[in-house]
Write a protein that holds these residues in place. Structure first.
Motif, PDB file in Angstrom:
ATOM      1  N   ASN A   1       0.718  -1.392  -0.196  1.00  0.00           N
ATOM      2  CA  ASN A   1       0.079   0.034  -0.160  1.00  0.00           C
ATOM      3  C   ASN A   1       0.691   1.149  -0.175  1.00  0.00           C
ATOM      4  N   LYS A   2       1.824   0.954   0.238  1.00  0.00           N
ATOM      5  CA  LYS A   2       2.845   2.211   0.391  1.00  0.00           C
ATOM      6  C   LYS A   2       3.830   2.093  -0.298  1.00  0.00           C
ATOM      7  N   SER A   3       3.518   1.754  -1.460  1.00  0.00           N
ATOM      8  CA  SER A   3       4.314   1.243  -2.837  1.00  0.00           C
ATOM      9  C   SER A   3       5.837   1.053  -2.567  1.00  0.00           C
ATOM     10  N   GLN A   4       6.115  -0.261  -1.931  1.00  0.00           N
ATOM     11  CA  GLN A   4       7.341   0.142  -0.921  1.00  0.00           C
ATOM     12  C   GLN A   4       7.985  -1.510  -2.358  1.00  0.00           C
ATOM     13  N   PRO A   5       9.051  -1.588  -2.647  1.00  0.00           N
ATOM     14  CA  PRO A   5       8.974  -2.538  -3.228  1.00  0.00           C
ATOM     15  C   PRO A   5       9.099  -4.064  -2.319  1.00  0.00           C
ATOM     16  N   LEU A   6       8.769  -4.933  -3.007  1.00  0.00           N
ATOM     17  CA  LEU A   6       8.491  -6.213  -2.348  1.00  0.00           C
ATOM     18  C   LEU A   6       9.639  -7.240  -1.952  1.00  0.00           C
TER      19      LEU A   6
END
Length: 513
Positions: free
Chosen positions: A61-66
């Motif tokens: 949701n925070k568009s951080q790398p997975l």
């Protein structure tokens, strides 16, 4: 609606099936309006699964790398290392799940304090979700209780856990609540009185139970039957609240009571869920997962001995089937073991998923590149033959055999085998039908959850059970394998919850207060 505009309070969360589905709902413009603020769960293993999933959801949701999350799923880093790499996300995930397993009724001071903080801070709509534990209501649980002479229903606190739900309704005053339970809640009795009508009345007027002032009243709607008078929804039959999951794209005959409460000042009527065009079968749901062999539970386990045992069983089984059915049907089946199988497989197979496109998008994560929680348990050698028989019988007859169908040489040494009391002692999940209800009993022995392929001679893996419950493939279950089965068996199918989330999102978008 903006992302995270609707606050979700998740009680009795289990591994997070209801929260997972609702939080995945999207508006027409692609936004995800639901934000889980708190998830309450008392089981330590389910809580760990819940927190891992909260961590993943927050990253996404925070568009951080997975990448680091996938590294954890691939076993390249530990869970502790994953959380250390993202301390801010880890803090939020742990805060969401209260930094540990917590129980309503025992940890209310902490739980209520956190809910109060969230409600004060949040200016948008609020949704309360959850299902009080169902052992006291379930038909199986009531059967066990009936055999216990010292059991007194009115002393069983589990009958009244819904009152903890009422306390939170009074505290949060949500716009909407979703309460889920087993179908047995419709007929459960205390002191000879059916409880369900009283539960409905209490949910309509929670302040009358909690003795708090200025608590709003609620209208209770069915999600599957339209109310004759939407402004004052009353239903002629309590079964109108029963959802048959197989009718809504879930590959499983899971029948659950789900109530939708709408605060009385909201001037709108919720829609009902849309029936699916085609019911999803077991084969469609799990056929692309890698084949596995079962193990031995009472002797040393290795692949060669397993292959030899199943080969020997195949010869016996061919003779049995030839006697029971016409030779052509018996000879058409391939009963020889698949060679070179392992008991655990993490590599993706090259099989194409067979489920409908909507479910494929729900299950499959193109970035995952690993199969999670896909491991078999051990079985007794004699049961391998019974499993193969069940699977072969279903291929010929299109149904799972009852005890009366078993030839005498396959009958187990159970005193009640011939009484009909345990007619389903061994039950295969038929390939071209939806599954029977996945329950926590799957953690016991697997006899009720036999795989449809006679060449594998085994019960379902955790991942296959998760597929039947519609958990996405990137949903990792923490804890021991036995506990993973329990978590899945007790969960709400996320894909059903997703549909409920879509319905609530649309309703709140057009509702007026």
């Amino acid at each position: 609606m903006e992302n995270g505009e609707i606050l979700v309070i998740d009680l009795f969360a289990g591994p997070g099936g209801l929260g997972e589905g609702i939080s995945a709902a999207k508006t027409d413009d692609g936004k995800t309006p639901f934000q889980i603020g708190i998830s309450v769960e008392k089981d330590t293993n389910a809580h760990q699964t819940l927190t891992t999933r909260a961590f993943f959801r927050l990253l996404k949701n925070k568009s951080q790398p997975l990448d680091n999350y996938y590294d954890y799923l691939h076993g390249k880093i530990t869970r502790d290392e994953l959380f250390e790499l993202h301390p801010d996300i880890a803090f939020e995930a742990n805060l969401e799940t209260l930094n540990g397993a917590k129980e309503l009724g025992k940890d209310n001071e902490l739980i209520h304090k956190r809910i109060t903080e969230l409600v004060k801070k949040h200016k948008g709509p609020k949704v309360l979700i959850g299902g009080p534990p169902c052992q006291a209501y379930s038909l199986a649980g009531r059967s066990r209780n009936a055999g216990n002479k010292s059991y007194i229903a009115e002393d069983d606190a589990r009958h009244f856990l819904y009152k903890e739900y009422l306390q939170v309704i009074s505290l949060a005053k949500p716009d909407i609540f979703v309460m889920e339970n087993v179908r047995g809640i419709l007929t459960a009795k205390v002191n000879g009185q059916v409880m369900f009508p009283q539960i409905l009345e209490d949910l309509r007027n929670p302040g009358s139970v909690t003795k708090q002032k200025k608590i709003p009243k609620y209208k209770i709607y069915s999600l599957v039957v339209d109310a004759e008078n939407p402004k004052d929804p009353q239903y002629k039959d309590s079964a109108d609240f029963l959802i048959r999951c197989e009718q809504y794209g879930i590959p499983q005959a899971r029948h659950r009571v789900i109530l939708l409460g709408v605060r009385e000042d909201i001037k709108a009527t919720p829609e009902t869920l849309k029936l699916c065009e085609h019911q999803v079968t077991v084969e469609q749901a799990i056929s692309d997962l890698p084949s596995l062999r079962s193990g031995f539970s009472k002797q040393k386990d290795n692949a060669k001995d397993w292959e030899a045992a199943v080969t020997k069983n195949a010869e016996k089984l061919k003779q049995i089937l030839t006697k029971q059915f016409d030779p052509e049907s018996a000879n058409s089946l391939n009963l020889q073991p698949k060679i070179g199988l392992s008991r655990i497989e993490t590599a993706l197979s090259d099989k194409t998923p067979a489920m409908p496109e909507s479910l494929k998008a729900w299950y499959i994560d193109p970035s995952l590149n690993v199969v999670l929680n896909h491991e078999t348990r051990g079985h007794m050698v004699n049961d391998l033959l019974r499993y193969a028989y069940c699977a072969a019988y279903a291929q010929i007859e299109g149904s799972s055999p009852k005890s009366r169908h078993f030839p005498q040489e396959l009958a187990p040494a159970h005193a009640n085998w011939d009484t009909g009391t345990h007619a389903d002692r061994f039950r295969v999940q038929v390939a071209d039908k939806y599954a029977t209800t996945v329950t926590s009993h799957i953690s016991k022995d697997g006899h009720y959850f036999v795989h449809y392929d006679p060449q594998q001679c085994r019960s379902l893996s955790v991942r296959e059970a998760a597929r039947l419950q519609t958990f996405p493939d990137n949903y990792l279950f923490e804890g021991t394998r036995t506990n993973q089965y329990v978590q899945i068996g007790n969960a709400v199918p996320p894909y059903l919850a997703f549909q409920i989330g879509q319905l609530i999102s649309n309703f709140l978008l057009h509702a007026k207060q």
